[in-house]
Design a protein around this motif. Structure first.
Motif, PDB file in Angstrom:
ATOM      1  N   LYS A  75       0.677  -1.094  -0.461  1.00 34.21           N
ATOM      2  CA  LYS A  75       0.088   0.217  -0.227  1.00 34.21           C
ATOM      3  C   LYS A  75       1.011   1.478  -0.434  1.00 34.21           C
ATOM      4  O   LYS A  75       2.089   1.651   1.175  1.00 34.21           O
ATOM      5  CB  LYS A  75      -0.827   0.104   1.518  1.00 34.21           C
ATOM      6  CG  LYS A  75      -2.114   0.971   1.091  1.00 34.21           C
ATOM      7  CD  LYS A  75      -2.803   1.128   2.363  1.00 34.21           C
ATOM      8  CE  LYS A  75      -3.578   0.378   1.907  1.00 34.21           C
ATOM      9  NZ  LYS A  75      -4.969  -0.357   1.305  1.00 34.21           N
ATOM     10  N   VAL A 105       0.926   5.220   0.485  1.00 35.81           N
ATOM     11  CA  VAL A 105       0.509   6.212   0.905  1.00 35.81           C
ATOM     12  C   VAL A 105       0.458   8.090   0.669  1.00 35.81           C
ATOM     13  O   VAL A 105       2.267   7.914   0.851  1.00 35.81           O
ATOM     14  CB  VAL A 105      -0.034   6.272   2.254  1.00 35.81           C
ATOM     15  CG1 VAL A 105      -1.086   7.332   2.903  1.00 35.81           C
ATOM     16  CG2 VAL A 105      -0.782   5.173   2.728  1.00 35.81           C
ATOM     17  N   SER A 128      -1.683  -1.157  -3.759  1.00 35.87           N
ATOM     18  CA  SER A 128      -3.138  -0.054  -3.308  1.00 35.87           C
ATOM     19  C   SER A 128      -2.900   1.427  -2.363  1.00 35.87           C
ATOM     20  O   SER A 128      -1.726   1.456  -2.661  1.00 35.87           O
ATOM     21  CB  SER A 128      -4.564  -0.494  -2.523  1.00 35.87           C
ATOM     22  OG  SER A 128      -3.752  -1.182  -1.860  1.00 35.87           O
ATOM     23  N   VAL A 180      -3.948   5.312  -1.152  1.00 37.47           N
ATOM     24  CA  VAL A 180      -4.035   6.065  -0.211  1.00 37.47           C
ATOM     25  C   VAL A 180      -3.638   7.356  -0.544  1.00 37.47           C
ATOM     26  O   VAL A 180      -2.421   7.241  -0.309  1.00 37.47           O
ATOM     27  CB  VAL A 180      -4.568   5.544   1.070  1.00 37.47           C
ATOM     28  CG1 VAL A 180      -5.686   6.414   1.289  1.00 37.47           C
ATOM     29  CG2 VAL A 180      -5.229   4.389   1.588  1.00 37.47           C
ATOM     30  N   LYS A 203      -8.060   5.120  -2.756  1.00 34.86           N
ATOM     31  CA  LYS A 203      -8.979   5.647  -1.623  1.00 34.86           C
ATOM     32  C   LYS A 203      -8.397   7.493  -1.784  1.00 34.86           C
ATOM     33  O   LYS A 203      -7.464   7.588  -1.374  1.00 34.86           O
ATOM     34  CB  LYS A 203      -9.145   4.959  -0.802  1.00 34.86           C
ATOM     35  CG  LYS A 203      -9.962   5.911   0.505  1.00 34.86           C
ATOM     36  CD  LYS A 203     -10.520   4.345   1.791  1.00 34.86           C
ATOM     37  CE  LYS A 203     -11.398   4.357   2.819  1.00 34.86           C
ATOM     38  NZ  LYS A 203     -12.956   5.982   1.795  1.00 34.86           N
ATOM     39  N   TYR A 263      -9.489   4.533   9.847  1.00 36.07           N
ATOM     40  CA  TYR A 263      -9.339   3.738   8.914  1.00 36.07           C
ATOM     41  C   TYR A 263      -8.163   2.918   8.794  1.00 36.07           C
ATOM     42  O   TYR A 263      -8.401   1.906   8.350  1.00 36.07           O
ATOM     43  CB  TYR A 263      -8.938   4.906   7.512  1.00 36.07           C
ATOM     44  CG  TYR A 263      -8.663   4.372   5.906  1.00 36.07           C
ATOM     45  CD1 TYR A 263      -9.609   3.816   5.769  1.00 36.07           C
ATOM     46  CD2 TYR A 263      -7.680   4.337   5.913  1.00 36.07           C
ATOM     47  CE1 TYR A 263      -9.809   3.129   4.633  1.00 36.07           C
ATOM     48  CE2 TYR A 263      -7.249   3.440   4.583  1.00 36.07           C
ATOM     49  CZ  TYR A 263      -8.449   2.785   4.168  1.00 36.07           C
ATOM     50  OH  TYR A 263      -8.404   2.614   2.492  1.00 36.07           O
TER      51      TYR A 263
END
Length: 190
Positions: A74, A76, A120, A122, A160, A184
């Motif tokens: 992930k 961010v 992914s 964010v 997201k 979150y």
């Protein structure tokens, strides 16, 4: 999951830095998060200036940053929105890091093969303007830029966005928004 947090604000006294701290705090309390690395683009002296395009995926100066991106499950991004877009520092990071041969491979067709699949993203961003300003005045240019022109292009399908407006006003509900980000990251699973 391994998490890379890319922070793009020049000062640690900023609200963006407060959001960074909540990302770190929440992730630290999340059993699904194995490890977190933080890349503070300003503090690390990252050079955002693109001086060459061809063979950037082989640039030895960026090898450690490429390893971080490959390591992360992930990614961010924590940054302010200035003039309807991320700061130049973050855009320079994107220009240099998401290069052909590393993040994508041309196939001769309309779209390339994204090489950063199974990751992914964010995005946690703040702005002075009203929360709906990007949607109504800019046709969601920020999200379109990040989601379609970058993430999908390199194979990242799951993205997201936390896009917080009115952050410099007394009624900006900063504490509530910081808590939302903390919660979150405390519970996110992938």
């Amino acid at each position: 999951m391994n998490m890379l947090v890319v922070f793009a604000h020049p000062t640690h006294e900023s609200l963006s830095h407060a959001f960074l701290q909540q990302v770190i705090r929440g992730s630290g309390e999340n059993a699904a998060v194995k490890d977190v690395q933080v890349l503070d683009l300003y503090a690390s002296g990252f050079d955002p200036v693109l001086v060459r395009r061809r063979d950037m995926h082989l640039d030895p100066e960026l090898a450690a940053h490429r390893e971080q991106l490959l390591w992360a499950d992930k990614i961010v991004f924590v940054y302010p929105i200035w003039w309807g877009r991320p700061p130049a520092m973050l855009l320079g990071y994107i220009d240099r890091m998401f290069a052909s041969g590393f993040a994508y491979r041309d196939q001769g067709g309309l779209l390339p093969e994204g090489l950063l699949r199974n990751k992914s993203v964010v995005c946690v961003s703040t702005m002075k303007g009203p929360p709906l300003y990007p949607l109504f005045w800019l046709n969601n240019a920020h999200k379109v830029l990040m989601r379609k022109a970058l993430f999908r292009f390199v194979g990242i399908r799951k993205a997201k966005f936390f896009e917080f407006g009115r952050m410099e006003t007394p009624g900006g509900a900063q504490a509530r928004k910081l808590e939302k980000v903390y919660r979150y990251f405390k519970t996110v699973a992938g």
